[in-house]
Motif scaffolding. Structure first.
Motif, mmCIF file in Angstrom:
data_model
loop_
_atom_site.group_PDB
_atom_site.id
_atom_site.type_symbol
_atom_site.label_atom_id
_atom_site.label_comp_id
_atom_site.label_asym_id
_atom_site.label_seq_id
_atom_site.Cartn_x
_atom_site.Cartn_y
_atom_site.Cartn_z
ATOM 1 N N GLY A 58 -6.404 7.623 4.595
ATOM 2 C CA GLY A 58 -5.159 8.217 4.108
ATOM 3 C C GLY A 58 -4.070 7.179 3.910
ATOM 4 N N ALA A 59 -3.987 6.211 4.822
ATOM 5 C CA ALA A 59 -2.983 5.149 4.693
ATOM 6 C C ALA A 59 -3.284 4.261 3.491
ATOM 7 N N ARG A 60 -4.571 4.002 3.222
ATOM 8 C CA ARG A 60 -4.909 3.157 2.069
ATOM 9 C C ARG A 60 -4.810 3.935 0.760
ATOM 10 N N GLN A 61 -4.924 5.256 0.818
ATOM 11 C CA GLN A 61 -4.621 6.042 -0.380
ATOM 12 C C GLN A 61 -3.143 5.909 -0.724
ATOM 13 N N LEU A 62 -2.292 5.924 0.310
ATOM 14 C CA LEU A 62 -0.890 5.584 0.076
ATOM 15 C C LEU A 62 -0.787 4.156 -0.435
ATOM 16 N N GLY A 63 -1.618 3.267 0.116
ATOM 17 C CA GLY A 63 -1.638 1.887 -0.345
ATOM 18 C C GLY A 63 -1.930 1.783 -1.828
ATOM 19 N N LEU A 64 -2.829 2.614 -2.334
ATOM 20 C CA LEU A 64 -3.131 2.615 -3.768
ATOM 21 C C LEU A 64 -1.898 3.036 -4.568
ATOM 22 N N ALA A 65 -1.161 4.033 -4.060
ATOM 23 C CA ALA A 65 0.072 4.441 -4.734
ATOM 24 C C ALA A 65 1.108 3.318 -4.692
ATOM 25 N N ILE A 66 1.166 2.594 -3.580
ATOM 26 C CA ILE A 66 2.083 1.458 -3.469
ATOM 27 C C ILE A 66 1.707 0.371 -4.470
ATOM 28 N N LEU A 67 0.406 0.134 -4.635
ATOM 29 C CA LEU A 67 -0.037 -0.879 -5.585
ATOM 30 C C LEU A 67 0.172 -0.417 -7.024
ATOM 31 N N MET A 68 0.105 0.895 -7.263
ATOM 32 C CA MET A 68 0.502 1.403 -8.578
ATOM 33 C C MET A 68 1.977 1.076 -8.823
ATOM 34 N N HIS A 69 2.788 1.244 -7.797
ATOM 35 C CA HIS A 69 4.206 0.900 -7.887
ATOM 36 C C HIS A 69 4.371 -0.585 -8.216
ATOM 37 N N GLU A 70 3.546 -1.414 -7.592
ATOM 38 C CA GLU A 70 3.608 -2.845 -7.890
ATOM 39 C C GLU A 70 3.207 -3.112 -9.337
ATOM 40 N N ALA A 71 2.194 -2.399 -9.819
ATOM 41 C CA ALA A 71 1.780 -2.551 -11.218
ATOM 42 C C ALA A 71 2.895 -2.117 -12.162
ATOM 43 N N ALA A 72 3.671 -1.104 -11.760
ATOM 44 C CA ALA A 72 4.790 -0.662 -12.595
ATOM 45 C C ALA A 72 5.812 -1.775 -12.785
ATOM 46 N N ASP A 84 -1.922 -3.361 -16.137
ATOM 47 C CA ASP A 84 -1.807 -1.928 -16.384
ATOM 48 C C ASP A 84 -3.141 -1.207 -16.213
ATOM 49 N N TRP A 85 -4.248 -1.872 -16.572
ATOM 50 C CA TRP A 85 -5.561 -1.210 -16.438
ATOM 51 C C TRP A 85 -5.908 -0.995 -14.970
ATOM 52 N N VAL A 86 -5.777 -2.049 -14.158
ATOM 53 C CA VAL A 86 -6.118 -1.884 -12.739
ATOM 54 C C VAL A 86 -5.115 -0.968 -12.053
ATOM 55 N N GLY A 87 -3.845 -1.068 -12.480
ATOM 56 C CA GLY A 87 -2.836 -0.195 -11.884
ATOM 57 C C GLY A 87 -3.101 1.266 -12.164
ATOM 58 N N GLN A 88 -3.616 1.568 -13.349
ATOM 59 C CA GLN A 88 -3.907 2.947 -13.715
ATOM 60 C C GLN A 88 -5.212 3.443 -13.098
ATOM 61 N N TRP A 89 -6.302 2.715 -13.328
ATOM 62 C CA TRP A 89 -7.621 3.257 -12.992
ATOM 63 C C TRP A 89 -8.085 2.963 -11.574
ATOM 64 N N LEU A 90 -7.628 1.882 -10.986
ATOM 65 C CA LEU A 90 -8.049 1.564 -9.618
ATOM 66 C C LEU A 90 -7.017 1.970 -8.574
ATOM 67 N N CYS A 91 -5.788 2.276 -9.018
ATOM 68 C CA CYS A 91 -4.723 2.623 -8.072
ATOM 69 C C CYS A 91 -4.164 4.030 -8.306
#
Length: 313
Positions: A58-72, A84-91
């Motif tokens: 659950g914490a790393r799922q939040l981590g994926l959202a945080i990394l999406m934020h970093e991709a933004a 943008d590709w990794v931020g969208q599809w992997l995060c």
């Protein structure tokens, strides 16, 4: 803030330097912990490993959202298309978000932080609340009620259900569809891989359950810590909070330097993996004394739940 008023040119150049190895490495790290936590419970199934797996995932799922934020902010890769590709599809997609929609929304948050135009103000404006109210929110998070409400609203919006006839209705439906379709695709792939690797029960127990429970709780804690109970003065040091964390908090609540939120608002182009260094430099120079900084999430929650309960007359 003017960076060169707080950092030397060499310090600022080092803080702004982006690294594909560090940016993309954080994604590998997040998924590695998720996979390791799943394997831990699959190999040693018991109550302790189950609880640990749910919290870690659950914490790393939040981590994926945080990394999406970093991709933004363009911080995961120096190549814009790869970022943008990794931020969208992997995060973003695996946790039900959409990078492009989030980026447009998030830049407005930075521009108008803690003002009436801030699209995130709804997350911080209700605080402080009573301790009883906070516990009710935590209960809804941990029992999946928050997840069900958010996801069902997202799916209904995607189908155009429940959106009143008004200007922008189709745009809302389209935005919801842009998040829902990648979510379904990515989660179908995750379900197939987990079923083949572990068993039919793995996807609902080791992916959906953490997403619906612990991820919801730590996402709420993140939102509270970042902006709740601040004065909204529009000064970059006072519209966001940094929370100093220990190892366990970083492991189970706040991964990938997300707790350095004051520094992020002051200098949003510093990549997340350099925020800790920025905080250290600012602390050594005494600047952190003027920032909104708290020690740990318990201190933040104490402030956020400090509203007195109504007394009966």
């Amino acid at each position: 803030m003017k960076p060169l008023e707080m950092f030397t040119q060499d310090e600022w150049a080092r803080l702004c330097k982006r690294s594909d190895l560090l940016g993309l490495g954080t994604i590998v790290h997040a998924w590695a912990i998720i996979i390791a936590a799943m394997a831990m419970f699959a190999v040693w199934p018991n109550l302790v490993t189950f609880v640990l797996a749910v919290m870690l995932i659950g914490a790393r799922q939040l981590g994926l959202a945080i990394l999406m934020h970093e991709a933004a902010h363009g911080g995961l890769a120096t190549n814009h298309k790869l970022n943008d590709w990794v931020g969208q599809w992997l995060c973003a997609a695996p946790v039900g978000a959409h990078l492009r929609n989030y980026r447009d929304y998030h830049i407005s948050h930075h521009k108008y932080a803690q003002s009436e135009k801030d699209p995130d103000l709804i997350l911080s404006a209700p605080f402080p609340i009573t301790r009883k109210s906070l516990w009710r929110k935590i209960l809804r998070d941990m029992t999946g009620q928050t997840f069900y409400k958010q996801r069902s609203n997202q799916f209904m919006n995607a189908m155009g259900i429940g959106i009143k006839k008004q200007r922008g209705r189709e745009n809302r439906a389209q935005s919801a569809r842009e998040a829902v379709i990648p979510f379904l695709i990515s989660n179908a792939l995750i379900a197939i891989v987990m079923t083949l690797a572990i068993g039919w029960w793995a996807y609902p127990v080791l992916w959906l359950l953490p997403l619906a429970t612990w991820n919801q709780l730590v996402t709420r804690l993140r939102n509270i810590a970042e902006h709740a109970c601040l004065d909204g003065s529009n000064h970059p040091m006072r519209v966001a909070r940094t929370t100093r964390t220990n190892f366990l908090e970083r492991l189970f609540i706040a991964p990938y330097w997300v707790a350095y939120h004051c520094e992020h608002h002051m200098f949003m182009h510093i990549p997340c993996y350099r925020l800790a260094e920025a905080h250290r430099i600012l602390t050594e120079k005494g600047t952190a004394e003027d920032m909104e900084v708290k020690e740990g999430y318990w201190q933040v929650l104490t402030i956020a739940s400090s509203k007195p309960a109504a007394t009966a007359s």
